[in-house]
Design a protein around this motif. Structure first.
Motif, PDB file in Angstrom:
ATOM      1  N   MET A   1       0.693  -0.926   0.284  1.00  0.00           N
ATOM      2  CA  MET A   1       0.240   0.448  -0.318  1.00  0.00           C
ATOM      3  C   MET A   1       1.386   1.515   0.483  1.00  0.00           C
ATOM      4  SD  MET A   1      -3.456   0.168  -0.358  1.00  0.00           S
ATOM      5  CE  MET A   1      -3.748   2.138  -1.753  1.00  0.00           C
ATOM      6  N   SER A   2       2.023   1.521   1.049  1.00  0.00           N
ATOM      7  CA  SER A   2       2.809   2.451   0.895  1.00  0.00           C
ATOM      8  C   SER A   2       3.585   2.451   0.058  1.00  0.00           C
ATOM      9  CB  SER A   2       3.709   2.197   1.852  1.00  0.00           C
ATOM     10  OG  SER A   2       4.272   1.008   2.210  1.00  0.00           O
ATOM     11  N   LEU A   3       3.579   1.126  -0.812  1.00  0.00           N
ATOM     12  CA  LEU A   3       4.284   1.239  -2.060  1.00  0.00           C
ATOM     13  C   LEU A   3       3.748   2.561  -3.171  1.00  0.00           C
ATOM     14  CD1 LEU A   3       6.947   0.624  -4.031  1.00  0.00           C
ATOM     15  CD2 LEU A   3       5.652  -1.576  -4.755  1.00  0.00           C
ATOM     16  N   VAL A   4       2.173   1.804  -3.762  1.00  0.00           N
ATOM     17  CA  VAL A   4       1.653   2.825  -4.248  1.00  0.00           C
ATOM     18  C   VAL A   4       1.559   3.756  -4.084  1.00  0.00           C
ATOM     19  CG1 VAL A   4      -1.056   2.413  -5.180  1.00  0.00           C
ATOM     20  CG2 VAL A   4      -0.008   0.450  -4.070  1.00  0.00           C
ATOM     21  N   ARG A   5       0.995   4.398  -2.872  1.00  0.00           N
ATOM     22  CA  ARG A   5       1.110   5.486  -2.216  1.00  0.00           C
ATOM     23  C   ARG A   5       2.558   6.651  -3.311  1.00  0.00           C
ATOM     24  NH1 ARG A   5       0.015   6.243   3.691  1.00  0.00           N
ATOM     25  NH2 ARG A   5       2.220   5.695   3.689  1.00  0.00           N
ATOM     26  N   LEU A   6       3.725   5.619  -2.626  1.00  0.00           N
ATOM     27  CA  LEU A   6       5.592   6.144  -3.090  1.00  0.00           C
ATOM     28  C   LEU A   6       5.081   6.274  -4.739  1.00  0.00           C
ATOM     29  CD1 LEU A   6       8.427   6.435  -2.090  1.00  0.00           C
ATOM     30  CD2 LEU A   6       8.718   4.462  -3.047  1.00  0.00           C
ATOM     31  N   VAL A   7       4.613   5.093  -5.420  1.00  0.00           N
ATOM     32  CA  VAL A   7       4.577   5.819  -7.006  1.00  0.00           C
ATOM     33  C   VAL A   7       3.228   6.457  -7.816  1.00  0.00           C
ATOM     34  CG1 VAL A   7       4.066   4.054  -8.924  1.00  0.00           C
ATOM     35  CG2 VAL A   7       5.195   3.142  -7.687  1.00  0.00           C
ATOM     36  N   VAL A   8       2.250   6.517  -6.868  1.00  0.00           N
ATOM     37  CA  VAL A   8       1.443   7.634  -7.314  1.00  0.00           C
ATOM     38  C   VAL A   8       2.146   9.161  -7.293  1.00  0.00           C
ATOM     39  CG1 VAL A   8      -0.915   8.889  -7.162  1.00  0.00           C
ATOM     40  CG2 VAL A   8      -0.498   6.371  -6.842  1.00  0.00           C
ATOM     41  N   PHE A   9       2.769   9.422  -5.488  1.00  0.00           N
ATOM     42  CA  PHE A   9       2.588  10.513  -5.287  1.00  0.00           C
ATOM     43  C   PHE A   9       4.079  11.305  -5.930  1.00  0.00           C
ATOM     44  CE2 PHE A   9       0.146  10.546  -1.899  1.00  0.00           C
ATOM     45  CZ  PHE A   9      -0.651  11.889  -1.865  1.00  0.00           C
ATOM     46  N   GLY A  10       5.239  10.247  -6.160  1.00  0.00           N
ATOM     47  CA  GLY A  10       6.501  10.404  -6.719  1.00  0.00           C
ATOM     48  C   GLY A  10       5.853  10.490  -8.502  1.00  0.00           C
ATOM     49  N   ALA A  11       5.248   9.685  -8.910  1.00  0.00           N
ATOM     50  CA  ALA A  11       4.806  10.502 -10.000  1.00  0.00           C
ATOM     51  C   ALA A  11       4.306  12.209 -10.800  1.00  0.00           C
ATOM     52  CB  ALA A  11       3.436   9.670 -10.694  1.00  0.00           C
ATOM     53  N   ILE A  12       2.961  11.951  -9.120  1.00  0.00           N
ATOM     54  CA  ILE A  12       2.229  13.625  -9.541  1.00  0.00           C
ATOM     55  C   ILE A  12       3.971  14.457  -9.176  1.00  0.00           C
ATOM     56  CG2 ILE A  12       1.295  14.763  -7.655  1.00  0.00           C
ATOM     57  CD1 ILE A  12      -0.603  12.935  -7.064  1.00  0.00           C
ATOM     58  N   GLY A  13       4.682  14.507  -8.337  1.00  0.00           N
ATOM     59  CA  GLY A  13       6.012  15.446  -8.201  1.00  0.00           C
ATOM     60  C   GLY A  13       6.628  15.671 -10.003  1.00  0.00           C
ATOM     61  N   LEU A  14       6.859  14.400  -9.699  1.00  0.00           N
ATOM     62  CA  LEU A  14       8.299  14.628 -10.956  1.00  0.00           C
ATOM     63  C   LEU A  14       7.025  14.706 -12.779  1.00  0.00           C
ATOM     64  CD1 LEU A  14       9.973  11.055 -10.707  1.00  0.00           C
ATOM     65  CD2 LEU A  14      10.911  12.947 -10.275  1.00  0.00           C
ATOM     66  N   THR A  15       5.703  14.728 -12.302  1.00  0.00           N
ATOM     67  CA  THR A  15       5.161  15.749 -13.868  1.00  0.00           C
ATOM     68  C   THR A  15       5.710  16.642 -13.692  1.00  0.00           C
ATOM     69  OG1 THR A  15       4.018  12.813 -13.636  1.00  0.00           O
ATOM     70  CG2 THR A  15       3.165  15.220 -14.773  1.00  0.00           C
ATOM     71  N   VAL A  16       4.839  17.433 -12.504  1.00  0.00           N
ATOM     72  CA  VAL A  16       5.405  18.734 -12.371  1.00  0.00           C
ATOM     73  C   VAL A  16       6.563  18.976 -12.453  1.00  0.00           C
ATOM     74  CG1 VAL A  16       5.616  20.739 -10.055  1.00  0.00           C
ATOM     75  CG2 VAL A  16       3.380  19.110 -10.227  1.00  0.00           C
ATOM     76  N   VAL A  17       7.990  18.843 -12.293  1.00  0.00           N
ATOM     77  CA  VAL A  17       8.949  19.336 -12.382  1.00  0.00           C
ATOM     78  C   VAL A  17       9.800  18.774 -13.530  1.00  0.00           C
ATOM     79  CG1 VAL A  17      11.603  18.252 -12.303  1.00  0.00           C
ATOM     80  CG2 VAL A  17       9.807  18.273  -9.907  1.00  0.00           C
ATOM     81  N   TYR A  18       8.706  17.672 -14.450  1.00  0.00           N
ATOM     82  CA  TYR A  18       8.902  17.542 -15.887  1.00  0.00           C
ATOM     83  C   TYR A  18       8.157  18.656 -16.887  1.00  0.00           C
ATOM     84  CZ  TYR A  18       8.771  16.069 -20.408  1.00  0.00           C
ATOM     85  OH  TYR A  18       7.998  15.202 -22.030  1.00  0.00           O
ATOM     86  N   LEU A  19       7.246  18.852 -16.339  1.00  0.00           N
ATOM     87  CA  LEU A  19       6.546  20.219 -16.812  1.00  0.00           C
ATOM     88  C   LEU A  19       7.203  22.012 -17.223  1.00  0.00           C
ATOM     89  CD1 LEU A  19       2.898  19.075 -16.296  1.00  0.00           C
ATOM     90  CD2 LEU A  19       4.263  18.746 -18.883  1.00  0.00           C
TER      91      LEU A  19
END
Lengths: 228, 90
Positions: free
Chosen positions: B1-19
């Protein structure tokens, strides 16, 4: 107003530095004297300073904590100056799993075995470098979390904190990159909007001339400053 | 469950950086193209300038440098895997 700003700034800096000091890895030169397991009944406050139960298991309000008891060399100035004096230090040994801080540590049992394998005895001193993060506080009953134990020949070893060097280099790089990005954003996106807004204000009329002065100055504060 | 949370929030954060980074490199490239065009055609008309600059930016988007911005996703993922191996290796 000035004091408020200085106070706010100081608070932010202290919190950020404190967070970094808590989370970044540090290295202690120590002798493992024993290991033990105690049951910990967390309070709502000291729970903040513990990670989680072993990553494959479930989380309950009370659980066992692995501890590593050591005798370590004392240091000054965040570990930069080594002292001859020794003092006791107790580390906890917990999985951080997938949660904060991102050490991705799943091998607490193995680390406990490593600690036992490198136990020091009177007359047979076994030194080790213990990599850890966190703080020890007697009043709140919190312990730094050991993430690695490496046996060494003697207490006079040179430790180079590679991770922290790269981390701070990256932080400095990120700061300048962010600043360049913000300047570009202001020059390309905010200034053009302000220019047209300024023209619109000019058309409103004479009675607004005083307001124009104040709002205009405020708008100017958002404009890109001329590059040196 | 915490892995899912890490992946989701990591993806959101990295997408902000990428954009943000993608906008930044496009914007600096556009600015440079505009300046080049202005230097070459001091009295050119605005429509031709816009078309030329947009063409240049589109070319840049297809280029290797712009595509390598995907490293913003790849590098942290690799670092996490490397971290897991180094921390838990016996």
């Amino acid at each position: 107003m000035r004091y408020v700003r200085i106070t706010l700034r100081t608070v932010v800096i202290v919190v950020v530095l404190g967070l970094l000091h808590y989370v970044l890895p540090q290295h202690d030169v120590a002798r493992v004297t024993s290991t033990e397991v105690i049951r910990m009944d967390f309070s709502s406050f000291n729970r903040w300073f513990f990670a989680r139960s072993d990553s494959g298991t479930t989380e309950l309000t009370t659980r066992d904590i692995r501890l590593i008891n050591t005798e370590r060399k004392r240091t000054l100035l965040l570990g930069f100056i080594r002292r001859e004096a020794e003092g006791v230090m107790v580390y906890r040994n917990e999985d951080t799993g997938w949660i904060w801080p991102p050490y991705f540590k799943f091998d607490s049992s193995d680390l406990q075995a490593t600690a036992s394998a490198n136990m020091s005895a009177p007359g047979v001193e076994q030194w080790a470098i213990i990599t850890h993060y966190g703080w020890r506080n007697r009043f709140f009953t919190i312990y730094p979390n050991a993430v690695g134990i490496r046996p060494v020949e003697g207490p006079d070893v040179r430790i180079i904190p590679w991770f922290n060097i790269f981390f701070f280099a990256f932080v400095i790089f990120g700061y300048f990159f962010l600043r360049a990005m913000w300047r570009q954003f202001r020059e390309r996106k905010i200034d053009p909007v302000l220019d047209s807004a300024g023209e619109a204000y000019g058309r409103v009329g004479d009675h607004a001339s005083q307001t124009r002065g104040r709002i205009g100055r405020w708008l100017d504060s958002w404009r890109a400053k001329p590059r040196k | 469950m915490s892995l899912v949370r890490l992946v989701v929030f990591g993806a959101i954060g990295l997408t902000v950086v990428y954009l943000a980074v993608a906008w930044f490199v496009r914007s600096t490239r556009r600015e440079r193209l505009e300046k080049q065009w202005d230097a070459a055609n001091p009295a050119g008309d605005a429509e031709a300038r816009r078309a030329e600059v947009e063409k240049g930016v589109d070319e840049y988007r297809g280029g290797l440098v712009y595509r390598s911005l995907l490293l913003i996703y790849i590098v942290p993922a690799v670092l996490v895997v490397a971290n897991i191996v180094v921390t838990n290796w016996n």
